[in-house]
Design an enzyme around this catalytic site. Structure first.
Site, mmCIF file in Angstrom:
data_model
loop_
_atom_site.group_PDB
_atom_site.id
_atom_site.type_symbol
_atom_site.label_atom_id
_atom_site.label_comp_id
_atom_site.label_asym_id
_atom_site.label_seq_id
_atom_site.Cartn_x
_atom_site.Cartn_y
_atom_site.Cartn_z
ATOM 1 N N MET A 85 -33.661 24.767 18.185
ATOM 2 C CA MET A 85 -34.309 23.657 18.892
ATOM 3 C C MET A 85 -35.804 23.626 18.576
ATOM 4 O O MET A 85 -36.578 22.938 19.249
ATOM 5 C CB MET A 85 -34.071 23.764 20.399
ATOM 6 C CG MET A 85 -32.580 23.701 20.749
ATOM 7 S SD MET A 85 -32.248 23.125 22.412
ATOM 8 C CE MET A 85 -33.056 24.398 23.379
ATOM 9 N N GLY A 86 -36.198 24.359 17.541
ATOM 10 C CA GLY A 86 -37.590 24.304 17.106
ATOM 11 C C GLY A 86 -38.521 25.161 17.944
ATOM 12 O O GLY A 86 -38.084 25.991 18.725
ATOM 13 N N GLY A 95 -38.060 35.525 16.197
ATOM 14 C CA GLY A 95 -36.605 35.656 16.382
ATOM 15 C C GLY A 95 -35.845 34.670 15.517
ATOM 16 O O GLY A 95 -34.866 35.032 14.839
ATOM 17 N N HIS A 96 -36.293 33.407 15.506
ATOM 18 C CA HIS A 96 -35.662 32.403 14.632
ATOM 19 C C HIS A 96 -35.812 32.799 13.157
ATOM 20 O O HIS A 96 -34.877 32.670 12.360
ATOM 21 C CB HIS A 96 -36.338 31.036 14.802
ATOM 22 C CG HIS A 96 -36.204 30.411 16.158
ATOM 23 N ND1 HIS A 96 -37.283 30.139 16.958
ATOM 24 C CD2 HIS A 96 -35.118 29.973 16.844
ATOM 25 C CE1 HIS A 96 -36.873 29.552 18.079
ATOM 26 N NE2 HIS A 96 -35.570 29.452 18.041
ATOM 27 N N GLN A 102 -27.085 19.041 25.878
ATOM 28 C CA GLN A 102 -26.903 20.380 26.450
ATOM 29 C C GLN A 102 -27.865 20.634 27.612
ATOM 30 O O GLN A 102 -27.905 21.728 28.155
ATOM 31 C CB GLN A 102 -27.013 21.468 25.379
ATOM 32 C CG GLN A 102 -28.419 21.721 24.861
ATOM 33 C CD GLN A 102 -28.408 22.694 23.680
ATOM 34 O OE1 GLN A 102 -27.839 22.420 22.631
ATOM 35 N NE2 GLN A 102 -29.022 23.847 23.873
ATOM 36 N N LYS A 116 -29.548 37.040 21.562
ATOM 37 C CA LYS A 116 -30.331 36.598 22.725
ATOM 38 C C LYS A 116 -29.517 35.664 23.620
ATOM 39 O O LYS A 116 -29.588 35.734 24.838
ATOM 40 C CB LYS A 116 -31.603 35.904 22.225
ATOM 41 C CG LYS A 116 -32.292 34.981 23.182
ATOM 42 C CD LYS A 116 -33.130 35.748 24.152
ATOM 43 C CE LYS A 116 -33.770 34.895 25.238
ATOM 44 N NZ LYS A 116 -33.753 33.483 25.098
ATOM 45 N N ASP A 117 -28.749 34.769 22.992
ATOM 46 C CA ASP A 117 -27.882 33.843 23.733
ATOM 47 C C ASP A 117 -26.441 34.330 23.589
ATOM 48 O O ASP A 117 -25.652 33.790 22.812
ATOM 49 C CB ASP A 117 -28.059 32.425 23.181
ATOM 50 C CG ASP A 117 -29.493 31.942 23.338
ATOM 51 O OD1 ASP A 117 -29.841 31.441 24.401
ATOM 52 O OD2 ASP A 117 -30.287 32.111 22.375
#
Ligand code: AMP
Length: 275
Positions: A26-27, A32-33, A57, A144-145
């Site tokens: 989601m930018g 982490g990304h 979402q 993380k998710d």
């Protein structure tokens, strides 16, 4: 690195790459990304990143409008991490008038799913669309998710998507706070308090390492730590099977301990897999 705004642009670019690793985001990119991007690139030789704040979402009272956005910064970071192309569509490109389809994997027992009804159908729907548009060989998601990771793995398996799903470890700040775009909402005092989430997980990890296997006791260890932070309001602390997300009551050798808490107005999540 190329920037694609439309599905048609991606479709014309895609044949250039034999194998392609994909990282949906989601930018407001952080380290982490970027680790996921480097992993996708290393595994496939080419990497695509999507940047899309997916409206379906978010619930009506969620942070859709104020979710942080900075495309120029994201493009620079994505390029430096080795991204070959970014797909950053407008909402109308993915959800034209009349769009009604939902992909629902039916993993209903997870604590995050209960806390955010409809959230994971929104996630599974957009990820299915992005997979069909990008046609990656591999897609990399973050631990993380944790609940999202379980949903995506099940989606890929149940629908025979033929896309390898990899889950990468959670990237953390030096004090243990899980990196998140939402950390940018925190005031300095909230940022200092937010470390309580990872501290709570560490307390449970310590007890598990000492031989504790009772999910209720491990959950209580985490709750005690969270309760000591006045700026934290606990949403849930859950102990579940890491694959089915079903709540655990009997001692187990693998336990997903996940938690959500509000620090001021900011809702943060974190988790650890014990065992
Ligand atoms: P988001 O932009 O928050 O939707 O996240 C996009 C992807 O990056 C998801 O697969 C997340 O699980 C992953 N991700 C977000 N934060 C982290 C982190 N701290 N460590 C590893 N992966 C992460």
């Amino acid at each position: 690195m190329q920037l694609c705004r439309t599905v048609a642009e991606v479709r014309s670019l895609r044949p250039k790459f034999a194998r392609l690793g994909f990282v949906p985001t989601m930018g407001y990119l952080h380290e982490g990304h970027l680790r996921l991007v480097r992993r996708a690139k290393a595994a496939c030789g080419a990497a695509a990143v999507s940047i899309f704040v997916n409206p379906i979402q978010f619930a009506a009272d969620d942070d859709l409008e104020r979710y942080p956005r900075d495309l120029a910064r994201d493009l620079a970071l994505a390029e430096a991490a080795g991204t070959d192309f970014v797909f950053a569509p407008e909402a109308g490109e993915l959800y034209p008038r009349g769009f009604t389809t939902r992909v629902d994997v039916g993993l209903t027992e997870g604590a995050e799913n209960r806390a955010r009804p409809g959230h994971f159908a929104g996630v599974a729907t957009v990820v299915t669309k992005l997979f069909n548009i990008i046609q990656p060989s591999l897609a990399v998601f973050g631990q993380k998710d944790a609940e999202q990771a379980a949903v995506i793995r099940k989606l890929a398996r149940d629908l025979d998507l033929g896309i390898k799903i990899e889950i990468a470890p959670t990237a953390r700040e030096a004090d243990g706070l899980a990196m998140s775009s939402r950390n940018s909402y925190l005031t300095p005092s909230e940022r200092a308090a937010a470390v309580v989430l990872s501290r709570a997980l560490q307390a449970a990890e310590f007890a598990f390492a000492q031989g504790e296997r009772d999910p209720a006791v491990l959950r209580a260890r985490a709750l005690t730590v969270l309760a000591a932070e006045p700026l934290a309001r606990v949403d849930y602390v859950a102990v579940a099977d890491p694959d089915t997300l079903n709540p655990l009551s009997l001692p187990a050798e693998r336990i997903l301990l996940s938690l959500a808490a509000r620090i001021g107005a900011t809702r943060l999540i974190d988790n650890t897999v014990l065992g």
